[in-house]
Design a protein around this motif. Structure first.
Motif, PDB file in Angstrom:
ATOM      1  N   VAL A  57      44.688  48.953  32.464  1.00 45.88           N
ATOM      2  CA  VAL A  57      44.988  47.832  33.346  1.00 45.88           C
ATOM      3  C   VAL A  57      45.055  46.584  32.477  1.00 45.88           C
ATOM      4  N   LEU A  58      46.221  45.956  32.449  1.00 44.03           N
ATOM      5  CA  LEU A  58      46.448  44.763  31.640  1.00 44.03           C
ATOM      6  C   LEU A  58      46.512  43.549  32.551  1.00 44.03           C
ATOM      7  N   THR A  59      45.602  42.605  32.332  1.00 40.84           N
ATOM      8  CA  THR A  59      45.538  41.407  33.153  1.00 40.84           C
ATOM      9  C   THR A  59      45.479  40.162  32.277  1.00 40.84           C
ATOM     10  N   MET A  60      45.705  39.032  32.909  1.00 43.56           N
ATOM     11  CA  MET A  60      45.535  37.739  32.246  1.00 43.56           C
ATOM     12  C   MET A  60      44.100  37.261  32.492  1.00 43.56           C
ATOM     13  N   VAL A  61      43.659  36.314  31.701  1.00 40.81           N
ATOM     14  CA  VAL A  61      42.330  35.723  31.860  1.00 40.81           C
ATOM     15  C   VAL A  61      42.429  34.624  32.924  1.00 40.81           C
ATOM     16  N   VAL A  62      42.672  35.046  34.149  1.00 43.53           N
ATOM     17  CA  VAL A  62      42.737  34.138  35.296  1.00 43.53           C
ATOM     18  C   VAL A  62      42.088  34.853  36.477  1.00 43.53           C
ATOM     19  N   PRO A  63      41.486  34.119  37.386  1.00 42.57           N
ATOM     20  CA  PRO A  63      40.742  34.750  38.482  1.00 42.57           C
ATOM     21  C   PRO A  63      41.557  35.719  39.337  1.00 42.57           C
ATOM     22  N   CYS A  64      42.813  35.407  39.609  1.00 44.76           N
ATOM     23  CA  CYS A  64      43.583  36.269  40.511  1.00 44.76           C
ATOM     24  C   CYS A  64      43.808  37.667  39.940  1.00 44.76           C
ATOM     25  N   CYS A  65      43.805  37.799  38.635  1.00 49.70           N
ATOM     26  CA  CYS A  65      44.030  39.113  38.028  1.00 49.70           C
ATOM     27  C   CYS A  65      42.870  40.083  38.261  1.00 49.70           C
ATOM     28  N   ALA A  66      41.696  39.576  38.573  1.00 52.25           N
ATOM     29  CA  ALA A  66      40.573  40.466  38.889  1.00 52.25           C
ATOM     30  C   ALA A  66      40.919  41.340  40.086  1.00 52.25           C
ATOM     31  N   GLY A  67      41.785  40.841  40.952  1.00 50.44           N
ATOM     32  CA  GLY A  67      42.207  41.620  42.107  1.00 50.44           C
ATOM     33  C   GLY A  67      42.931  42.890  41.726  1.00 50.44           C
ATOM     34  N   LEU A  68      43.671  42.874  40.628  1.00 52.54           N
ATOM     35  CA  LEU A  68      44.385  44.067  40.175  1.00 52.54           C
ATOM     36  C   LEU A  68      43.396  45.132  39.725  1.00 52.54           C
ATOM     37  N   VAL A  69      42.374  44.727  39.004  1.00 54.88           N
ATOM     38  CA  VAL A  69      41.335  45.674  38.570  1.00 54.88           C
ATOM     39  C   VAL A  69      40.654  46.283  39.795  1.00 54.88           C
ATOM     40  N   TYR A  70      40.348  45.454  40.786  1.00 52.62           N
ATOM     41  CA  TYR A  70      39.721  45.930  42.017  1.00 52.62           C
ATOM     42  C   TYR A  70      40.615  46.967  42.717  1.00 52.62           C
ATOM     43  N   LEU A  71      41.906  46.674  42.843  1.00 56.89           N
ATOM     44  CA  LEU A  71      42.828  47.596  43.507  1.00 56.89           C
ATOM     45  C   LEU A  71      42.878  48.946  42.802  1.00 56.89           C
ATOM     46  N   VAL A  72      42.919  48.927  41.482  1.00 52.18           N
ATOM     47  CA  VAL A  72      42.978  50.170  40.724  1.00 52.18           C
ATOM     48  C   VAL A  72      41.687  50.966  40.901  1.00 52.18           C
ATOM     49  N   ARG A  73      40.551  50.289  40.836  1.00 50.95           N
ATOM     50  CA  ARG A  73      39.267  50.984  41.025  1.00 50.95           C
ATOM     51  C   ARG A  73      39.158  51.581  42.427  1.00 50.95           C
ATOM     52  N   GLU A  74      39.601  50.841  43.430  1.00 52.15           N
ATOM     53  CA  GLU A  74      39.568  51.356  44.803  1.00 52.15           C
ATOM     54  C   GLU A  74      40.491  52.568  44.945  1.00 52.15           C
ATOM     55  N   ALA A  75      41.658  52.506  44.329  1.00 45.29           N
ATOM     56  CA  ALA A  75      42.594  53.630  44.393  1.00 45.29           C
ATOM     57  C   ALA A  75      42.027  54.857  43.684  1.00 45.29           C
ATOM     58  N   LEU A  76      41.371  54.648  42.564  1.00 43.40           N
ATOM     59  CA  LEU A  76      40.725  55.771  41.873  1.00 43.40           C
ATOM     60  C   LEU A  76      39.658  56.395  42.760  1.00 43.40           C
ATOM     61  N   ARG A  77      38.835  55.544  43.373  1.00 42.09           N
ATOM     62  CA  ARG A  77      37.789  56.045  44.261  1.00 42.09           C
ATOM     63  C   ARG A  77      38.403  56.848  45.408  1.00 42.09           C
ATOM     64  N   LYS A  78      39.431  56.309  46.014  1.00 44.38           N
ATOM     65  CA  LYS A  78      40.080  56.961  47.148  1.00 44.38           C
ATOM     66  C   LYS A  78      40.749  58.272  46.755  1.00 44.38           C
ATOM     67  N   SER A  79      41.301  58.317  45.544  1.00 38.02           N
ATOM     68  CA  SER A  79      41.994  59.521  45.094  1.00 38.02           C
ATOM     69  C   SER A  79      41.033  60.650  44.748  1.00 38.02           C
ATOM     70  N   GLY A  80      39.800  60.298  44.422  1.00 35.90           N
ATOM     71  CA  GLY A  80      38.839  61.320  44.007  1.00 35.90           C
ATOM     72  C   GLY A  80      39.075  61.849  42.604  1.00 35.90           C
ATOM     73  N   GLN A  81      40.000  61.238  41.884  1.00 34.71           N
ATOM     74  CA  GLN A  81      40.330  61.682  40.528  1.00 34.71           C
ATOM     75  C   GLN A  81      39.392  61.043  39.509  1.00 34.71           C
ATOM     76  N   THR A  82      39.164  61.742  38.419  1.00 37.64           N
ATOM     77  CA  THR A  82      38.415  61.194  37.297  1.00 37.64           C
ATOM     78  C   THR A  82      39.411  60.951  36.179  1.00 37.64           C
ATOM     79  N   ILE A  83      39.779  59.693  36.007  1.00 39.38           N
ATOM     80  CA  ILE A  83      40.772  59.306  35.002  1.00 39.38           C
ATOM     81  C   ILE A  83      40.156  58.194  34.171  1.00 39.38           C
ATOM     82  N   GLU A  84      40.288  58.309  32.861  1.00 37.97           N
ATOM     83  CA  GLU A  84      39.760  57.273  31.981  1.00 37.97           C
ATOM     84  C   GLU A  84      40.441  55.943  32.281  1.00 37.97           C
ATOM     85  N   LEU A  85      39.627  54.900  32.470  1.00 34.20           N
ATOM     86  CA  LEU A  85      40.132  53.574  32.798  1.00 34.20           C
ATOM     87  C   LEU A  85      39.835  52.621  31.654  1.00 34.20           C
ATOM     88  N   LYS A  86      40.888  51.969  31.165  1.00 37.12           N
ATOM     89  CA  LYS A  86      40.757  50.984  30.091  1.00 37.12           C
ATOM     90  C   LYS A  86      41.195  49.630  30.627  1.00 37.12           C
TER      91      LYS A  86
END
Length: 105
Positions: A57-86
Protein backbone atom coordinates in the motif's frame (compact mmCIF):
# COMPACT_ATOMS: atom_id res chain seq x y z
CA UNK A 1 1.94 -9.23 -6.08
CA UNK A 2 -0.33 -6.21 -5.84
CA UNK A 3 0.42 -2.49 -5.45
CA UNK A 4 -2.44 -0.36 -4.14
CA UNK A 5 -1.41 3.27 -4.57
CA UNK A 6 -3.05 6.54 -3.65
CA UNK A 7 -3.51 8.38 -6.93
CA UNK A 8 -1.33 11.31 -5.84
CA UNK A 9 1.73 9.14 -5.12
CA UNK A 10 2.72 8.87 -8.76
CA UNK A 11 3.28 12.61 -8.93
CA UNK A 12 5.55 12.74 -5.87
CA UNK A 13 7.40 9.50 -6.56
CA UNK A 14 8.72 9.86 -10.08
CA UNK A 15 10.44 6.45 -9.89
CA UNK A 16 7.17 4.67 -9.03
CA UNK A 17 7.35 2.35 -12.03
CA UNK A 18 11.00 1.47 -11.56
CA UNK A 19 11.01 1.17 -7.76
CA UNK A 20 7.63 -0.26 -6.81
CA UNK A 21 5.55 -1.40 -9.79
CA UNK A 22 7.82 -3.91 -11.52
CA UNK A 23 6.21 -7.36 -11.35
CA UNK A 24 3.04 -6.11 -9.63
CA UNK A 25 -0.53 -5.45 -10.65
CA UNK A 26 -1.73 -1.94 -9.81
CA UNK A 27 -4.85 -0.54 -8.20
CA UNK A 28 -5.11 3.24 -7.86
CA UNK A 29 -7.51 4.89 -5.42
CA UNK A 30 -8.09 8.08 -3.46
CA UNK A 31 -9.84 7.78 -0.11
CA UNK A 32 -10.47 11.53 -0.05
CA UNK A 33 -11.91 12.12 -3.52
CA UNK A 34 -13.48 8.75 -4.42
CA UNK A 35 -16.73 7.25 -3.19
CA UNK A 36 -15.04 4.54 -1.13
CA UNK A 37 -18.21 2.79 0.06
CA UNK A 38 -17.79 -0.13 -2.38
CA UNK A 39 -14.00 -0.41 -1.98
CA UNK A 40 -13.89 -2.87 0.93
CA UNK A 41 -16.16 -5.36 -0.84
CA UNK A 42 -14.35 -4.97 -4.17
CA UNK A 43 -10.91 -5.39 -2.59
CA UNK A 44 -12.09 -8.34 -0.50
CA UNK A 45 -13.33 -10.03 -3.69
CA UNK A 46 -9.99 -9.37 -5.39
CA UNK A 47 -8.12 -10.82 -2.40
CA UNK A 48 -10.41 -13.88 -2.27
CA UNK A 49 -10.55 -14.69 -5.98
CA UNK A 50 -6.88 -14.26 -6.88
CA UNK A 51 -3.62 -15.75 -5.75
CA UNK A 52 -1.96 -12.70 -4.24
CA UNK A 53 1.37 -13.14 -2.45
CA UNK A 54 1.91 -9.59 -1.23
CA UNK A 55 0.05 -6.32 -1.05
CA UNK A 56 2.01 -3.08 -0.98
CA UNK A 57 0.00 0.00 0.00
CA UNK A 58 1.62 3.22 -1.21
CA UNK A 59 0.39 6.43 0.40
CA UNK A 60 1.44 10.03 0.83
CA UNK A 61 2.35 11.52 4.22
CA UNK A 62 -1.04 13.22 4.54
CA UNK A 63 -3.95 12.37 6.85
CA UNK A 64 -6.41 11.35 4.12
CA UNK A 65 -4.13 8.56 2.91
CA UNK A 66 -4.58 6.71 6.21
CA UNK A 67 -8.03 5.89 4.89
CA UNK A 68 -6.52 3.77 2.12
CA UNK A 69 -4.58 1.68 4.63
CA UNK A 70 -7.79 1.25 6.66
CA UNK A 71 -9.76 0.11 3.58
CA UNK A 72 -7.13 -2.46 2.65
CA UNK A 73 -6.96 -3.84 6.20
CA UNK A 74 -10.76 -4.08 6.38
CA UNK A 75 -10.86 -5.86 3.02
CA UNK A 76 -8.20 -8.32 4.17
CA UNK A 77 -10.18 -9.00 7.34
CA UNK A 78 -13.39 -9.48 5.36
CA UNK A 79 -11.72 -11.76 2.82
CA UNK A 80 -10.29 -14.05 5.48
CA UNK A 81 -7.07 -14.25 3.48
CA UNK A 82 -3.59 -14.13 4.97
CA UNK A 83 -1.56 -11.95 2.63
CA UNK A 84 1.66 -10.16 3.50
CA UNK A 85 0.96 -6.44 3.81
CA UNK A 86 3.66 -3.84 3.21
CA UNK A 87 3.18 -0.14 3.86
CA UNK A 88 5.17 2.52 2.01
CA UNK A 89 4.80 6.28 2.41
CA UNK A 90 6.18 9.03 0.23
CA UNK A 91 6.44 12.69 1.19
CA UNK A 92 5.89 15.58 -1.25
CA UNK A 93 9.64 15.73 -1.97
CA UNK A 94 9.70 12.09 -3.08
CA UNK A 95 11.39 10.66 0.01
CA UNK A 96 10.18 7.11 0.66
CA UNK A 97 9.70 5.40 4.01
CA UNK A 98 8.91 1.67 4.10
CA UNK A 99 6.71 0.42 6.94
CA UNK A 100 6.18 3.93 8.30
CA UNK A 101 5.74 3.96 12.07
CA UNK A 102 2.84 1.50 12.02
CA UNK A 103 2.35 -2.21 12.25
CA UNK A 104 1.82 -3.67 8.79
CA UNK A 105 -0.60 -6.42 9.75
Amino acid sequence: DLLIAADCTGFALTALHRDLLVGKSLIIACPKLDDVSPYVDKLAAIFTNNRIRTITVLTMVVPCCAGLVYLVREALRKSGQTIELKLVQVDPTGRVEANPGRQAA
